[in-house]
Write a protein that holds these residues in place. Structure first.
Motif, mmCIF file in Angstrom:
data_model
loop_
_atom_site.group_PDB
_atom_site.id
_atom_site.type_symbol
_atom_site.label_atom_id
_atom_site.label_comp_id
_atom_site.label_asym_id
_atom_site.label_seq_id
_atom_site.Cartn_x
_atom_site.Cartn_y
_atom_site.Cartn_z
ATOM 1 N N LEU A 237 0.860 -1.208 0.023
ATOM 2 C CA LEU A 237 -0.208 -0.015 -0.183
ATOM 3 C C LEU A 237 0.845 1.081 -0.020
ATOM 4 O O LEU A 237 1.901 1.202 0.688
ATOM 5 C CB LEU A 237 -0.870 0.079 1.244
ATOM 6 N N ARG A 238 0.576 2.211 -0.734
ATOM 7 C CA ARG A 238 1.357 3.494 -0.836
ATOM 8 C C ARG A 238 0.320 4.389 0.034
ATOM 9 O O ARG A 238 -0.733 4.674 -0.156
ATOM 10 C CB ARG A 238 1.217 4.236 -2.185
ATOM 11 N N VAL A 239 1.075 5.173 1.245
ATOM 12 C CA VAL A 239 0.013 5.783 2.125
ATOM 13 C C VAL A 239 0.417 7.244 1.890
ATOM 14 O O VAL A 239 1.598 7.631 2.045
ATOM 15 C CB VAL A 239 0.219 5.324 3.372
ATOM 16 N N GLU A 240 -0.411 7.994 1.744
ATOM 17 C CA GLU A 240 -0.167 9.414 1.774
ATOM 18 C C GLU A 240 -1.076 10.348 2.805
ATOM 19 O O GLU A 240 -2.147 9.625 3.218
ATOM 20 C CB GLU A 240 -0.447 10.179 0.357
ATOM 21 N N VAL A 241 -0.481 11.389 3.315
ATOM 22 C CA VAL A 241 -1.336 12.393 4.274
ATOM 23 C C VAL A 241 -1.086 13.718 3.754
ATOM 24 O O VAL A 241 -0.273 13.999 3.601
ATOM 25 C CB VAL A 241 -0.772 12.106 5.520
ATOM 26 N N ASP A 242 -2.417 14.173 3.502
ATOM 27 C CA ASP A 242 -2.605 15.349 2.899
ATOM 28 C C ASP A 242 -1.579 15.695 1.691
ATOM 29 O O ASP A 242 -1.062 16.834 1.475
ATOM 30 C CB ASP A 242 -2.198 16.661 4.142
ATOM 31 N N GLY A 243 -1.577 14.859 0.898
ATOM 32 C CA GLY A 243 -0.818 14.727 -0.413
ATOM 33 C C GLY A 243 0.687 14.585 -0.310
ATOM 34 O O GLY A 243 1.281 14.387 -1.332
ATOM 35 N N HIS A 244 1.074 14.314 0.873
ATOM 36 C CA HIS A 244 2.468 13.956 1.239
ATOM 37 C C HIS A 244 2.706 12.505 1.460
ATOM 38 O O HIS A 244 1.950 11.710 2.257
ATOM 39 C CB HIS A 244 2.973 14.785 2.595
ATOM 40 N N PHE A 245 3.768 12.341 0.770
ATOM 41 C CA PHE A 245 4.013 10.483 0.736
ATOM 42 C C PHE A 245 4.446 10.271 2.031
ATOM 43 O O PHE A 245 5.414 10.841 2.683
ATOM 44 C CB PHE A 245 4.999 10.285 -0.249
ATOM 45 N N VAL A 246 3.985 9.170 2.747
ATOM 46 C CA VAL A 246 4.245 8.632 4.112
ATOM 47 C C VAL A 246 5.280 7.257 3.742
ATOM 48 O O VAL A 246 6.337 7.403 4.459
ATOM 49 C CB VAL A 246 3.209 8.178 4.968
ATOM 50 N N ALA A 247 4.631 6.272 3.083
ATOM 51 C CA ALA A 247 5.521 5.231 3.180
ATOM 52 C C ALA A 247 4.770 4.367 2.146
ATOM 53 O O ALA A 247 3.497 4.300 1.983
ATOM 54 C CB ALA A 247 5.670 4.549 4.367
ATOM 55 N N ASN A 248 5.447 3.367 1.452
ATOM 56 C CA ASN A 248 4.870 2.066 1.093
ATOM 57 C C ASN A 248 5.105 1.087 2.129
ATOM 58 O O ASN A 248 6.255 0.801 2.727
ATOM 59 C CB ASN A 248 5.776 1.687 -0.264
ATOM 60 N N GLN A 249 3.906 0.448 2.268
ATOM 61 C CA GLN A 249 3.693 -0.509 3.437
ATOM 62 C C GLN A 249 3.384 -1.805 2.766
ATOM 63 O O GLN A 249 2.526 -1.835 2.113
ATOM 64 C CB GLN A 249 2.798 -0.129 4.415
ATOM 65 N N ARG A 250 4.217 -3.013 3.179
ATOM 66 C CA ARG A 250 3.963 -4.130 3.118
ATOM 67 C C ARG A 250 3.437 -5.082 4.329
ATOM 68 O O ARG A 250 3.822 -4.795 5.482
ATOM 69 C CB ARG A 250 4.998 -4.971 2.359
ATOM 70 N N ILE B 132 -1.628 -3.683 9.821
ATOM 71 C CA ILE B 132 -2.094 -5.121 10.293
ATOM 72 C C ILE B 132 -0.813 -5.828 9.936
ATOM 73 O O ILE B 132 -0.793 -6.327 8.555
ATOM 74 C CB ILE B 132 -3.305 -5.527 9.609
ATOM 75 N N ALA B 133 -0.169 -6.564 10.959
ATOM 76 C CA ALA B 133 0.885 -7.295 10.772
ATOM 77 C C ALA B 133 1.688 -7.066 9.651
ATOM 78 O O ALA B 133 2.084 -7.527 8.570
ATOM 79 C CB ALA B 133 0.480 -8.693 10.227
ATOM 80 N N PRO B 134 2.394 -5.975 10.005
ATOM 81 C CA PRO B 134 3.451 -5.219 8.679
ATOM 82 C C PRO B 134 4.496 -6.059 8.629
ATOM 83 O O PRO B 134 5.183 -6.838 9.656
ATOM 84 C CB PRO B 134 3.763 -3.760 9.489
ATOM 85 N N ASN C 153 7.192 -0.091 11.357
ATOM 86 C CA ASN C 153 5.995 0.319 10.668
ATOM 87 C C ASN C 153 5.067 0.308 11.932
ATOM 88 O O ASN C 153 4.512 -0.846 12.121
ATOM 89 C CB ASN C 153 5.720 -0.270 9.636
ATOM 90 N N ARG C 154 4.747 1.578 12.624
ATOM 91 C CA ARG C 154 3.940 1.498 13.921
ATOM 92 C C ARG C 154 2.654 2.428 13.644
ATOM 93 O O ARG C 154 2.736 3.047 12.705
ATOM 94 C CB ARG C 154 5.008 2.129 15.084
ATOM 95 N N PRO C 155 1.877 2.327 14.541
ATOM 96 C CA PRO C 155 0.735 3.228 14.398
ATOM 97 C C PRO C 155 1.003 4.532 14.366
ATOM 98 O O PRO C 155 1.945 4.970 15.253
ATOM 99 C CB PRO C 155 -0.143 2.883 15.792
ATOM 100 N N VAL C 156 0.363 5.382 13.956
ATOM 101 C CA VAL C 156 0.592 7.139 13.792
ATOM 102 C C VAL C 156 -0.961 7.477 13.787
ATOM 103 O O VAL C 156 -1.892 7.283 13.195
ATOM 104 C CB VAL C 156 1.138 7.310 12.323
ATOM 105 N N VAL C 157 -0.910 8.750 14.811
ATOM 106 C CA VAL C 157 -1.950 9.325 15.001
ATOM 107 C C VAL C 157 -1.850 10.758 14.130
ATOM 108 O O VAL C 157 -0.595 11.463 14.283
ATOM 109 C CB VAL C 157 -2.192 9.858 16.508
ATOM 110 N N VAL C 158 -2.644 11.118 13.484
ATOM 111 C CA VAL C 158 -2.718 12.292 12.656
ATOM 112 C C VAL C 158 -3.981 12.968 12.720
ATOM 113 O O VAL C 158 -4.885 12.836 13.492
ATOM 114 C CB VAL C 158 -2.904 11.941 11.117
#
Length: 305
Positions: A177-190, A226-228, A233-238
């Motif tokens: 998964l490619r994750v973005e927050v407010d248009g900013h790239f966060v990470a590619n997560q497997r 979920i099972a990263p 790769n930890r939980p993040v609060v935004v």
């Protein structure tokens, strides 16, 4: 018998005029004993001086046709309060629909946990009268609005009170998964998936996946993998004003569900965009209610001490 004037003018909630005079009941009609529970509460509300209606499916499936049956739109327009008799799943289902009308809800718990249906069924006779007369604490719970975009078109949209969950399929392999927050790239997560949860949903699937508990007064979402594959790769609060976008990069049979009650299949390149809804759920609690009391009771803290 007439009451003395000092009693009639008392500030005691039991002697106040009704704050909520037309009450709708929504029941978990599939559950054993649901008909008797709904009928008992309806009789009690009549004794308190309330007009009572039933949500249409509740009326049809319990056979309690002596009460007016209203659809969600009518409930939102003509009722002052809704009582949800069941568990958190019942509250999630009706809460998402009623939030747009600003109708306050009280949850009477006949389920297992009851984080948001927090009035015990055996105690409703003591707890409801003050609430009906205006003695309550109000608790606003933000909803999430989510859309699935494919080739520049929105192909699915839904609201969620608890969480939006992107999951891998039944094949025993991760998704990327490619994750973005407010248009900013966060990470590619497997991982096996990603949970985007509200403070209300932080006690649900997100908690079992290792996420933090968020007080409902906190304005934020938590992203919980979920099972990263990568243990860092930890939980993040935004912030709750953030827009979260999740793109399916690779993996088989991925899907996204909303409060575990509606879902749609995903293709590579699909983007799930989550932002705060314009609506919030209005929950009413008895005076003196505390979120920490709920956590302590439902999560069995301090047992054995």
């Amino acid at each position: 018998m007439n009451l003395p004037s000092d009693a009639r003018n008392s500030s005691d909630p039991a002697h106040r005029a009704l704050r909520f005079s037309h009450v709708a009941i929504v029941g978990k009609y599939q559950a054993p004993g649901a008909r008797n529970a709904v009928d008992e509460i309806a009789h009690f509300l009549h004794e308190q001086g309330c007009d009572v209606s039933l949500e249409r499916e509740t009326a049809l499936n319990t056979g309690l046709l002596q009460y007016p049956a209203l659809d969600v739109s009518a409930m939102g327009k003509v009722c002052d309060l809704a009582l949800v008799v069941g568990g958190d799943g019942t509250m999630l289902g009706i809460g998402r629909q009623l939030a747009r009308y600003g109708l306050p809800l009280v949850g009477i718990n006949q389920g297992r946990l009851g984080f948001i249906t927090d009035v015990p069924f055996e105690a409703y006779r003591e707890i409801l009268p003050p609430i009906l007369r205006g003695a309550y604490q109000e608790d606003a719970r933000a909803l999430m609005a989510a859309k699935v975009w494919r080739d520049g078109r929105c192909v699915f949209e839904a609201t969620a009170l608890n969480d939006v969950v992107v999951n891998r399929g039944g094949v025993a392999s991760m998704i990327e998964l490619r994750v973005e927050v407010d248009g900013h790239f966060v990470a590619n997560q497997r991982a096996d998936g990603l949970i985007i949860a509200s403070p209300t949903g932080s006690t649900a699937y997100a908690l079992s996946a290792g996420g933090p508990l968020l007080h409902p007064a906190i304005g934020g979402w938590v992203m919980v993998p979920i099972a990263p594959h990568t243990l860092s790769n930890r939980p993040v609060v935004v912030p709750e004003q953030s827009e979260i976008a999740v793109e399916i990069v690779s993996g088989k049979d991925a899907s996204v569900n909303f409060d575990m009650q509606s879902l749609t299949s995903l293709l590579h390149g699909d983007r799930i965009v989550v932002r705060r809804s314009e609506y919030a759920l209005r929950l009413l609690h008895p005076v003196g209610w505390s979120y920490f009391d709920t956590l302590r009771k439902k999560l069995h803290w301090n047992e054995g001490t």
